[in-house]
Design a protein around this motif. Structure first.
Motif, PDB file in Angstrom:
ATOM      1  N   ILE A   5      11.288  11.043  -1.760  1.00  0.00           N
ATOM      2  CA  ILE A   5      11.411   9.717  -1.124  1.00  0.00           C
ATOM      3  C   ILE A   5      10.079   8.973  -1.187  1.00  0.00           C
ATOM      4  N   VAL A   6       9.002   9.653  -0.825  1.00  0.00           N
ATOM      5  CA  VAL A   6       7.683   9.017  -0.827  1.00  0.00           C
ATOM      6  C   VAL A   6       7.260   8.671  -2.254  1.00  0.00           C
ATOM      7  N   TYR A   7       7.530   9.562  -3.207  1.00  0.00           N
ATOM      8  CA  TYR A   7       7.185   9.300  -4.598  1.00  0.00           C
ATOM      9  C   TYR A   7       7.895   8.044  -5.104  1.00  0.00           C
ATOM     10  N   GLU A   8       9.194   7.957  -4.874  1.00  0.00           N
ATOM     11  CA  GLU A   8       9.968   6.804  -5.344  1.00  0.00           C
ATOM     12  C   GLU A   8       9.519   5.509  -4.664  1.00  0.00           C
ATOM     13  N   ALA A   9       9.264   5.572  -3.367  1.00  0.00           N
ATOM     14  CA  ALA A   9       8.803   4.377  -2.647  1.00  0.00           C
ATOM     15  C   ALA A   9       7.447   3.928  -3.167  1.00  0.00           C
ATOM     16  N   ASN A  10       6.544   4.865  -3.374  1.00  0.00           N
ATOM     17  CA  ASN A  10       5.209   4.513  -3.858  1.00  0.00           C
ATOM     18  C   ASN A  10       5.238   4.041  -5.307  1.00  0.00           C
ATOM     19  N   ARG A  11       6.131   4.592  -6.113  1.00  0.00           N
ATOM     20  CA  ARG A  11       6.283   4.127  -7.489  1.00  0.00           C
ATOM     21  C   ARG A  11       6.757   2.672  -7.497  1.00  0.00           C
ATOM     22  N   ALA A  12       7.730   2.364  -6.669  1.00  0.00           N
ATOM     23  CA  ALA A  12       8.231   0.993  -6.577  1.00  0.00           C
ATOM     24  C   ALA A  12       7.141   0.045  -6.060  1.00  0.00           C
ATOM     25  N   ARG A  13       6.367   0.493  -5.107  1.00  0.00           N
ATOM     26  CA  ARG A  13       5.277  -0.333  -4.586  1.00  0.00           C
ATOM     27  C   ARG A  13       4.213  -0.582  -5.653  1.00  0.00           C
ATOM     28  N   PHE A  14       3.886   0.452  -6.429  1.00  0.00           N
ATOM     29  CA  PHE A  14       2.907   0.310  -7.502  1.00  0.00           C
ATOM     30  C   PHE A  14       3.399  -0.695  -8.540  1.00  0.00           C
ATOM     31  N   MET A  15       4.678  -0.597  -8.922  1.00  0.00           N
ATOM     32  CA  MET A  15       5.243  -1.521  -9.909  1.00  0.00           C
ATOM     33  C   MET A  15       5.224  -2.958  -9.372  1.00  0.00           C
ATOM     34  N   GLU A  60       0.845  -1.195   0.000  1.00  0.00           N
ATOM     35  CA  GLU A  60       0.000   0.000   0.000  1.00  0.00           C
ATOM     36  C   GLU A  60       0.882   1.248   0.000  1.00  0.00           C
ATOM     37  N   PRO A  61       0.390   2.343  -0.578  1.00  0.00           N
ATOM     38  CA  PRO A  61       1.199   3.574  -0.637  1.00  0.00           C
ATOM     39  C   PRO A  61       1.525   4.123   0.748  1.00  0.00           C
ATOM     40  N   LEU A  62       2.706   4.706   0.855  1.00  0.00           N
ATOM     41  CA  LEU A  62       3.115   5.383   2.084  1.00  0.00           C
ATOM     42  C   LEU A  62       2.619   6.816   2.047  1.00  0.00           C
ATOM     43  N   ASP A  63       2.377   7.405   3.216  1.00  0.00           N
ATOM     44  CA  ASP A  63       1.984   8.809   3.240  1.00  0.00           C
ATOM     45  C   ASP A  63       3.214   9.694   3.460  1.00  0.00           C
ATOM     46  N   GLU A  64       3.001  10.980   3.396  1.00  0.00           N
ATOM     47  CA  GLU A  64       4.102  11.951   3.487  1.00  0.00           C
ATOM     48  C   GLU A  64       4.885  11.851   4.794  1.00  0.00           C
ATOM     49  N   ALA A  65       4.261  11.365   5.844  1.00  0.00           N
ATOM     50  CA  ALA A  65       4.936  11.288   7.141  1.00  0.00           C
ATOM     51  C   ALA A  65       6.164  10.387   7.093  1.00  0.00           C
ATOM     52  N   TRP A  66       6.126   9.352   6.281  1.00  0.00           N
ATOM     53  CA  TRP A  66       7.277   8.451   6.175  1.00  0.00           C
ATOM     54  C   TRP A  66       8.479   9.185   5.606  1.00  0.00           C
ATOM     55  N   GLY A  67       8.280   9.930   4.543  1.00  0.00           N
ATOM     56  CA  GLY A  67       9.389  10.681   3.953  1.00  0.00           C
ATOM     57  C   GLY A  67       9.851  11.796   4.873  1.00  0.00           C
ATOM     58  N   ASP A  68       8.906  12.442   5.519  1.00  0.00           N
ATOM     59  CA  ASP A  68       9.233  13.548   6.404  1.00  0.00           C
ATOM     60  C   ASP A  68      10.076  13.087   7.599  1.00  0.00           C
ATOM     61  N   THR A  70       1.685  -4.232  -9.489  1.00  0.00           N
ATOM     62  CA  THR A  70       1.314  -4.509 -10.873  1.00  0.00           C
ATOM     63  C   THR A  70       1.908  -5.838 -11.336  1.00  0.00           C
ATOM     64  N   ARG A  71       3.167  -6.089 -10.999  1.00  0.00           N
ATOM     65  CA  ARG A  71       3.789  -7.372 -11.376  1.00  0.00           C
ATOM     66  C   ARG A  71       3.081  -8.545 -10.718  1.00  0.00           C
ATOM     67  N   LEU A  72       2.686  -8.378  -9.466  1.00  0.00           N
ATOM     68  CA  LEU A  72       1.962  -9.452  -8.779  1.00  0.00           C
ATOM     69  C   LEU A  72       0.624  -9.736  -9.443  1.00  0.00           C
TER      70      LEU A  72
END
Length: 76
Positions: free
Chosen positions: A55-65, A35-43, A68-70
């Motif tokens: 940081i949050v954008y890159e983490a969420n992009r990797a999670r989305f990918m 699941e996507p992380l919120d801004e608090a994780w990056g902050d 999607t693969r799953l």
């Protein structure tokens, strides 16, 4: 250190331990989820808002990918 300060520290000992345990629990839950992380994780780990957003954008992009693969393999 005064007696009142000492007693105050002693009485807050369990609270401080619980805060650490909750932090570990939150980190474990985030690491085992797609699941996507919120801004608090990056902050929490960044020096400024722009770095936190990246940081949050890159983490969420990797999670989305990963999610999607799953789904493509029928496992997600």
């Amino acid at each position: 250190m005064t007696y009142a300060e000492y007693v105050g520290m002693h009485l807050n000992n369990a609270r401080i331990r619980m805060q650490r345990a909750v932090a570990v629990l939150a980190g474990t839950a985030a690491a085992s989820s797609l699941e996507p992380l919120d801004e608090a994780w990056g902050d929490a780990i960044a020096d400024d808002k722009a770095e936190a957003a990246e940081i949050v954008y890159e983490a969420n992009r990797a999670r989305f990918m990963a999610k999607t693969r799953l789904k493509k393999t029928g496992m997600g």
